[in-house]
Design an enzyme around this catalytic site. Structure first.
Site, mmCIF file in Angstrom:
data_model
loop_
_atom_site.group_PDB
_atom_site.id
_atom_site.type_symbol
_atom_site.label_atom_id
_atom_site.label_comp_id
_atom_site.label_asym_id
_atom_site.label_seq_id
_atom_site.Cartn_x
_atom_site.Cartn_y
_atom_site.Cartn_z
ATOM 1 N N GLU A 37 75.135 73.480 -94.448
ATOM 2 C CA GLU A 37 74.761 74.722 -93.786
ATOM 3 C C GLU A 37 74.886 74.567 -92.270
ATOM 4 O O GLU A 37 75.328 75.477 -91.573
ATOM 5 C CB GLU A 37 73.318 75.053 -94.154
ATOM 6 C CG GLU A 37 73.092 76.513 -94.419
ATOM 7 C CD GLU A 37 71.749 76.688 -95.087
ATOM 8 O OE1 GLU A 37 70.837 77.155 -94.410
ATOM 9 O OE2 GLU A 37 71.627 76.303 -96.281
ATOM 10 N N TYR A 38 74.484 73.395 -91.779
ATOM 11 C CA TYR A 38 74.640 73.099 -90.350
ATOM 12 C C TYR A 38 76.124 73.204 -89.979
ATOM 13 O O TYR A 38 76.488 73.827 -88.979
ATOM 14 C CB TYR A 38 74.105 71.692 -90.058
ATOM 15 C CG TYR A 38 74.332 71.214 -88.638
ATOM 16 C CD1 TYR A 38 73.377 71.431 -87.654
ATOM 17 C CD2 TYR A 38 75.505 70.552 -88.288
ATOM 18 C CE1 TYR A 38 73.581 71.002 -86.352
ATOM 19 C CE2 TYR A 38 75.724 70.127 -86.988
ATOM 20 C CZ TYR A 38 74.765 70.345 -86.023
ATOM 21 O OH TYR A 38 74.973 69.914 -84.741
ATOM 22 N N GLU A 115 56.375 49.380 -77.688
ATOM 23 C CA GLU A 115 57.558 50.039 -78.258
ATOM 24 C C GLU A 115 58.489 49.004 -78.869
ATOM 25 O O GLU A 115 58.425 47.841 -78.506
ATOM 26 C CB GLU A 115 58.379 50.735 -77.146
ATOM 27 C CG GLU A 115 57.598 51.538 -76.199
ATOM 28 C CD GLU A 115 58.331 51.790 -74.873
ATOM 29 O OE1 GLU A 115 59.538 51.526 -74.766
ATOM 30 O OE2 GLU A 115 57.646 52.247 -73.963
ATOM 31 N N LYS A 117 61.976 47.022 -79.076
ATOM 32 C CA LYS A 117 63.030 46.724 -78.116
ATOM 33 C C LYS A 117 64.358 46.921 -78.834
ATOM 34 O O LYS A 117 64.735 46.148 -79.713
ATOM 35 C CB LYS A 117 62.917 45.285 -77.608
ATOM 36 C CG LYS A 117 63.936 44.974 -76.520
ATOM 37 C CD LYS A 117 63.688 43.614 -75.900
ATOM 38 C CE LYS A 117 64.567 43.394 -74.677
ATOM 39 N NZ LYS A 117 65.993 43.483 -74.960
ATOM 40 N N GLU A 175 68.572 53.538 -74.567
ATOM 41 C CA GLU A 175 69.499 52.606 -75.192
ATOM 42 C C GLU A 175 70.427 53.353 -76.151
ATOM 43 O O GLU A 175 69.976 54.198 -76.929
ATOM 44 C CB GLU A 175 68.656 51.573 -75.972
ATOM 45 C CG GLU A 175 69.356 50.312 -76.277
ATOM 46 C CD GLU A 175 69.151 49.215 -75.221
ATOM 47 O OE1 GLU A 175 68.654 49.504 -74.106
ATOM 48 O OE2 GLU A 175 69.520 48.072 -75.533
HETATM 49 S S1 IVH Z 1 62.024 49.024 -70.417
HETATM 50 C C1 IVH Z 1 62.308 47.515 -65.873
HETATM 51 N N1 IVH Z 1 61.922 49.441 -72.984
HETATM 52 O O1 IVH Z 1 66.033 45.707 -72.650
HETATM 53 C C2 IVH Z 1 63.031 47.403 -67.164
HETATM 54 N N2 IVH Z 1 63.808 48.284 -72.108
HETATM 55 O O2 IVH Z 1 65.778 43.503 -70.228
HETATM 56 C C3 IVH Z 1 62.740 48.601 -67.989
HETATM 57 N N3 IVH Z 1 65.477 47.678 -73.818
HETATM 58 O O3 IVH Z 1 68.794 46.261 -71.149
HETATM 59 C C4 IVH Z 1 63.242 48.419 -69.352
HETATM 60 N N4 IVH Z 1 64.411 48.549 -75.531
HETATM 61 O O4 IVH Z 1 67.958 48.506 -72.040
HETATM 62 C C5 IVH Z 1 62.631 48.904 -71.974
HETATM 63 N N5 IVH Z 1 61.701 49.937 -75.238
HETATM 64 C C6 IVH Z 1 62.403 49.398 -74.237
HETATM 65 C C7 IVH Z 1 63.651 48.768 -74.431
HETATM 66 C C8 IVH Z 1 64.320 48.208 -73.342
HETATM 67 C C9 IVH Z 1 65.501 47.901 -75.136
HETATM 68 C C10 IVH Z 1 66.520 46.947 -73.070
HETATM 69 C C11 IVH Z 1 66.948 47.595 -71.796
HETATM 70 C C12 IVH Z 1 67.439 46.464 -70.936
HETATM 71 C C13 IVH Z 1 66.708 45.301 -71.477
HETATM 72 C C14 IVH Z 1 65.690 44.841 -70.455
#
Ligand code: IVH
Length: 699
Positions: A37-38, A115, A117, A175
């Site tokens: 449908e979308y 959160e 990563k 990300e």
């Molecule tokens: S906060 C000041 N939160 O991890 C740095 N980074 O070393 C703020 N990353 O390449 C980053 N998940 O893209 C943050 N929940 C998350 C993240 C995250 C993945 C990545 C980020 C960066 C690396 C930081």
């Protein structure tokens, strides 16, 4: 040509609707319309925009498509630098971080935003007056590459923010990732086309974003998750968690796993919980991130060199590591398939010591070009079998280091054949081959088949090697005495095993069919067969050639009906193709198999295979067509058991909560699905409630 007012209004309505559906799908993870449908809405909008070019708009949802290829990526300077995070690997690292934060702030306890990563590629999105103006990679943290054209193809990145009062300008940080399932599908397609596979979702995502042709990026299933702001523009907040909520309100995806925690014990609790969930998440994570929640506190903590003092990445053990191939052997499976296996110098992968990794089949060994003595990348993701991803460093590679598929089965010495068009080499020994016999027994006893507790690999090895058990039927003749005599088995364990064998004696027809281990017949096919035949004797008497013929006729008839625009006839045994029918015919015509089934189902030790109740005549008619979603850990039932129970009562089980969901069955640690169900006002029951509901319905 003047644009009719009606068309203008329809275009606006379609854009609004499609944006809402994008938001529900990518951000709330709760779509309210079927994909088809979308697609229709999208098609209608595309056609209207083509008819009336005056209505074109750069932030129409149809513009998530690739534009013209670039020569090169222009450089962009980030308004605020994209820094990195300090890493922690141990509990002590985390306790030290929390202590330093508390001391610097002069507080007894600190609240953190926590959160996942994401394991992808960092990007920054610049929204000017609510419109996506620029997207850039991290680069060296200060200057990145302008990949706007590519990021515009990512459906989960809104081209326009949802908020009614967008800030003049704001940098959203997050990300780019690829869901594990999308990655697997994409690699399967690459494999089919004979093209290069990607090593992991992160590489696939990073490669796609740095494509000079946005049309190629558009074909890659990329996703985006935001985790913060760069330049906050006109926005102002007190806490990081409020920033994330605001970002989500703007229509950008934010992980539903985000939470807050207090003190280092709170942080470690989150680390453990996410660690347990890690394999089940749709995307790869390599750790969790802790951030001091108060933004005033963040400011007072500040930065050391290139990383904030207020945040920490707590990493999980890697799921991909390097190690050496000591040898390449073969393993003989249940259906005689010979699988090349790399014997490895033991390594810890994601917290588990790995000594073997599968190489799938002969062609894979050649394609990946793995030799004895090579250093390879080994991957283990969750419960799946570790695999060799690729060669990192070739070894000396003498002629004898090259893998050759043996011509004789290493277990029984029978001839090994590889049929044309098949990837697998097979031992022709059948149940004469001890390896196949053992695997067949293990499969027969496995949890989703006959569910015989305690009949593990070691015991089966012994029973087969000593000639005590040859076929599944022999299991039902086992006495406590014989078992207790086996080395290292006490009277009590022997009794337990006999009891669990006894308990397995009244399987459903579907389980019994699955347990037989017919090549190509998994649980789903077994269920289809059980539903169709209802009784074992009818399945055994099936006229497979006749069924194949009838399927062909119906298909022919349906093709004709389709041309005439008529409704199709229902297919017999839908989902079971000609190869499977061939396999079933072969299996049931083999004398040996007939004999084992006869032994299993007759005599004093007989297994009583249940008659499959057809849906219409079965219990709990009230639940036919109802959709259930399972979440969390149920106290007494496994997921499979709950699914079976629901299906037995006519319901079906779906993977995600939507408006179409009728019931959510929630166990311990139920997460975002439960929240979503609450939000949508869907009935929520626990395990006991579910049982009660079904009991009441069938009385
Ligand atoms: S906060 C000041 N939160 O991890 C740095 N980074 O070393 C703020 N990353 O390449 C980053 N998940 O893209 C943050 N929940 C998350 C993240 C995250 C993945 C990545 C980020 C960066 C690396 C930081």
């Amino acid at each position: 040509m003047a644009v009719p007012e009606k068309a203008r209004m329809r275009v606006e309505a379609l854009r609004r609707d499609i944006e809402t559906h994008n938001y529900r799908y990518y951000v709330l993870d709760a779509p309210t319309i079927p994909d088809a449908e979308y697609d229709n809405l999208f098609q209608e909008l595309t056609e209207l925009e083509a008819t009336y070019p005056e209505l074109a708009s750069p932030d129409s949802p149809t513009r998530h498509v690739g534009g013209v290829p670039l020569e090169d990526f222009p450089q962009v300077t980030h308004r605020t630098p994209m820094l990195s995070l300090n890493n922690a690997f141990t509990e002590e690292d985390v306790a030290g971080f929390d202590r330093r934060v508390r001391e610097a702030l002069g507080k007894n306890e600190v609240e953190y935003a926590v959160e996942p990563k994401f394991d992808g590629l960092a990007i920054s999105l610049l929204y000017d007056r609510g419109r996506l103006a620029q997207g850039a990679t991290r680069g060296d943290g200060y200057t990145g590459e302008d990949v706007t054209a590519n990021l515009r193809t990512v459906r989960s990145i809104p081209l326009k923010l949802r908020g009614t009062h967008p800030p003049a300008s704001v940098e959203v940080r997050g990300e780019i990732i690829m869901y594990k399932a999308d990655f697997e599908r994409m690699n399967a397609r690459q494999r089919e086309r004979g093209e290069k596979e990607f090593a992991n979702p992160r590489n696939a995502a990073a490669g796609a974003i740095r494509q000079l042709d946005p049309k190629i990026t558009a074909q890659r299933p990329l996703r985006f998750f935001a985790y913060g702001l760069g330049d906050p523009g006109g926005t102002s907040f007190d806490r990081h968690s409020e920033i994330l909520d605001w970002i989500a309100d703007q229509g950008l995806p934010v992980s539903s796993e985000r939470s807050t925690a207090r003190g280092s014990s709170g942080l470690l609790g989150f680390y453990r919980r996410m660690g347990e969930k890690r394999d089940k998440l749709p995307y790869a994570i390599d750790g969790v991130v802790y951030k001091v929640n108060s933004l005033a506190d963040q400011r007072s903590l500040g930065f050391v060199s290139r990383a904030p003092r207020f945040a920490l990445a707590h990493k999980y053990p890697p799921e991909e590591v390097l190690t050496e191939v000591l040898d390449i052997g073969v393993q003989v499976g249940r259906t005689g398939v010979l699988t090349p296996v790399a014997r490895l110098k033991p390594v810890n992968v994601g917290g588990v010591t790995v000594t073997n990794a599968t190489l799938h089949n002969e062609d894979e060994v050649r394609r990946k070009d793995v030799w004895r003595g090579d250093v390879v990348i080994v991957r283990r993701a969750g419960d799946v079998i570790p695999e060799v991803v690729s060669v990192a460093q070739p070894g000396p590679r003498a002629g004898s280091d090259r893998f050759e598929m043996p011509t004789r089965c290493p277990v029984c010495g029978s001839e090994v054949v590889r049929l044309e068009g098949e990837a697998a080499a097979r031992c022709t020994g059948g149940l004469f081959c001890a390896a196949q016999r053992k695997q067949a027994l293990l499969h027969f006893a496995s949890r989703r088949a006959m569910d015989i507790d305690g009949l593990g690999e070691k015991l089966v090895d012994k029973l087969v090697d000593l000639g005590i058990v040859r076929t599944p039927a022999d299991l039902y003749r086992l006495g406590v005495g014989v078992l207790a005599e086996l080395e290292r088995m006490g009277e009590k364990s022997a009794q337990n095993i006999v009891a669990s064998i006894e308990k397995s004696k009244s399987p459903s027809l579907a389980r019994f069919i699955f347990a037989l281990g017919i090549p190509g017949v998994g649980e789903e096919v077994a269920r289809i067969l059980a539903k169709h035949f209802e009784r074992l004797d009818k399945l055994l008497d099936a006229d497979w050639a006749g069924i194949a013929e009838r399927k062909k006729q119906i298909q022919k008839e349906n093709a004709a009906r389709k041309r005439r625009g008529e409704a199709p006839l229902p297919l017999v045994l839908e989902g079971i193709g000609p190869e499977l029918i061939d396999s079933l015919k072969k299996f049931f015509s083999q004398e040996h198999n007939q004999e084992v089934i006869a032994q299993l189902t007759s005599g004093p030790h007989a297994v009583q295979v249940q008659v499959e109740k057809s849906r219409s005549a079965g219990a709990g008619r009230g639940f036919s067509g109802k959709t259930f979603v399972l979440t969390g850990t149920l106290p007494k039932m496994t997921r499979e058991e709950a699914k079976e129970l629901i299906e037995r009562h006519g319901g079906k089980v779906a993977g995600s909560v939507s408006r179409q969901t009728d019931y959510v069955v929630a166990g311990d640690e139920a997460g975002s699905k439960l929240e979503k169900a609450r939000g949508l006002g869907i009935a929520i029951v626990d395990e006991a409630g579910l049982r009660k509901m079904f009991e009441e319905a069938s009385t």
